[in-house]
Write a protein that holds these residues in place. Structure first.
Motif, PDB file in Angstrom:
ATOM      1  N   SER A 116       0.794  -1.238   0.000  1.00 23.55           N
ATOM      2  CA  SER A 116       0.000   0.000   0.000  1.00 23.55           C
ATOM      3  C   SER A 116       0.821   1.280   0.000  1.00 23.55           C
ATOM      4  O   SER A 116       0.255   2.356   0.079  1.00 23.55           O
ATOM      5  CB  SER A 116      -0.938   0.004   1.218  1.00 23.55           C
ATOM      6  N   CYS A 117       2.126   1.166  -0.065  1.00 28.81           N
ATOM      7  CA  CYS A 117       2.969   2.363  -0.038  1.00 28.81           C
ATOM      8  C   CYS A 117       3.577   2.648  -1.404  1.00 28.81           C
ATOM      9  O   CYS A 117       3.670   1.767  -2.257  1.00 28.81           O
ATOM     10  CB  CYS A 117       4.102   2.201   0.984  1.00 28.81           C
ATOM     11  N   ASP A 143       2.055   6.405   2.106  1.00 29.34           N
ATOM     12  CA  ASP A 143       0.956   5.636   1.525  1.00 29.34           C
ATOM     13  C   ASP A 143       0.265   6.459   0.441  1.00 29.34           C
ATOM     14  O   ASP A 143       0.696   7.565   0.108  1.00 29.34           O
ATOM     15  CB  ASP A 143      -0.015   5.162   2.617  1.00 29.34           C
TER      16      ASP A 143
END
Length: 199
Positions: A116-117, A143
């Motif tokens: 998710s980053c 993120d």
């Protein structure tokens, strides 16, 4: 009135002030003791009492470093996928190991970076103001909402190419899955530039 009181007694009386402000000034404590208890206390005794109160509240720094091995063992017991390394100098002082470095990261942070980053890691340092000094090395990512995600921390004896190399090697071995390239960002510390070239 000047009376002979112990540092222990003073520490108990000023603890409420130290809880509110860990770095409360000695002159503030002078005024508090004078107004509240009607006693004047010398600077040295008041300083010792303040340090005793800080230790009572937050624990002793030396004891904290001694407990790091137990802390690392507990982390790995309850989260075997985490990484927690303690490095000591057992060569120069074999009779008493001297703390050097501590590294910690968790699988949730690794999963966040992979899932998710952004493909970005920021590296920075801050100097520790405790009795023993040292530096805190940190790695963070971002993120999709531009919020910072902490990835890993390390406490080291000093900031130089050797400590940054140590930090980056562990960071690489724990976070790299070989499927993409990461962009690193920092404030161009010379020792960090040398470390990136070494890893």
């Amino acid at each position: 009135m000047s009376v002979n009181v112990t540092s222990k007694w003073i520490a108990e009386k000023i603890k409420s002030k130290v809880v509110v402000d860990l770095h409360v000034k000695i002159f503030v404590l002078h005024e508090f003791m004078q107004e509240t208890f009607g006693v004047r206390i010398g600077n040295l005794k008041l300083y010792r009492a303040k340090e005793r109160a800080r230790t009572d509240i937050h624990g002793d720094h030396a004891r904290g470093y001694e407990d790091l091995f137990q802390y690392a063992a507990v982390i790995l017991k309850y989260d075997p996928s985490a990484i927690c390394k303690v490095l000591c100098d057992a060569v120069n002082m074999p009779e008493k190991w001297l703390f050097q470095r501590f590294f910690m990261a968790f699988p949730a942070q690794r999963n966040a970076l992979h899932n998710s980053c952004r493909l970005y890691i920021g590296l920075d340092i801050c100097h520790l103001k405790s009795k023993y000094g040292g530096v805190l090395l940190v790695a963070v990512s971002m993120d999709a909402n531009n919020r910072m995600v902490p990835l890993a921390i390390a406490v080291c004896e000093i900031e130089n190419t050797e400590t940054w190399t140590w930090f980056l090697e562990i960071l690489h071995s724990y976070f790299d899955n070989g499927s993409y390239q990461i962009t690193f960002c920092s404030n161009t510390q010379k020792s960090l530039l040398g470390a990136i070239g070494n890893t």
